[in-house]
Design an enzyme around this catalytic site. Sequence first.
Site, PDB file in Angstrom:
ATOM      1  N   GLN A 221       0.932  -3.826   7.088  1.00  0.00           N
ATOM      2  CA  GLN A 221      -0.395  -4.400   6.878  1.00  0.00           C
ATOM      3  C   GLN A 221      -1.473  -3.323   7.040  1.00  0.00           C
ATOM      4  OE1 GLN A 221      -1.210  -8.038   8.983  1.00  0.00           O
ATOM      5  NE2 GLN A 221      -3.298  -8.087   8.237  1.00  0.00           N
ATOM      6  N   PHE A 222      -1.828  -2.675   5.936  1.00  0.00           N
ATOM      7  CA  PHE A 222      -2.816  -1.599   5.985  1.00  0.00           C
ATOM      8  C   PHE A 222      -4.188  -2.095   6.431  1.00  0.00           C
ATOM      9  CE2 PHE A 222      -3.535  -3.266   1.762  1.00  0.00           C
ATOM     10  CZ  PHE A 222      -4.893  -3.107   1.554  1.00  0.00           C
ATOM     11  N   THR A 223      -4.451  -3.403   6.306  1.00  0.00           N
ATOM     12  CA  THR A 223      -5.767  -3.925   6.687  1.00  0.00           C
ATOM     13  C   THR A 223      -6.004  -3.845   8.197  1.00  0.00           C
ATOM     14  OG1 THR A 223      -4.981  -6.208   6.797  1.00  0.00           O
ATOM     15  CG2 THR A 223      -5.900  -5.459   4.692  1.00  0.00           C
TER      16      THR A 223
END
Length: 190
Positions: free
Chosen positions: A117-119
């Site tokens: 999850q790059f967010t």
Amino acid sequence: SSSHTTLLHNKLSPLLLRRNRRHQSQRLHRRNYQIRAMRAVIQRVSSSSVTVDGRIVSEIGPGLLVLIGIHESDTNSDADYICRKVLNMRLFSNETTGKGWDQNVMQRNYGVLLVSQFTLYGFLKGNKPDFHVAMPPDKAKPFYASLLEKFQKAYNPDAVKDGVFGAMMQVNLVNDGPVTMQLESPQSSK
């Protein structure tokens, strides 16, 4: 009246300048010392699954859902740390003794569902999220694959599942507790 305002402004100017410099310095200081570590958000779950294009691609029963954020400066030592800590976190009760916060996911033979999850590395610029400190996808994909492999080797390949890297995923979970922990790798090596 205007000369009084000018005089007052001139007397306050040095104070305002010092205050502005101090605030600028604090902002720069904060910007230079932003977290540079691998991030994980760990949730104790009764069940969790990942759906892509309407199809369930991974699911676990009781265990841990682990959302992973990879920073552009992360190394294998960050991955080792996150893997070791997540698998050894004592987030489960011991059913034999009744003692809470006593056993880890491996002792209970529960599942682990990893989701990239790059967010987790999103910062707001005004009202718009900016993800520039997340590792770029071309580097993050093999790095995440090696992290997944670390988890599977350290525990049990069949117990560790994952989502689909880079896909639009629907992550379903039943948080048990609720219990949610945040973890970041140490920054000493960076």
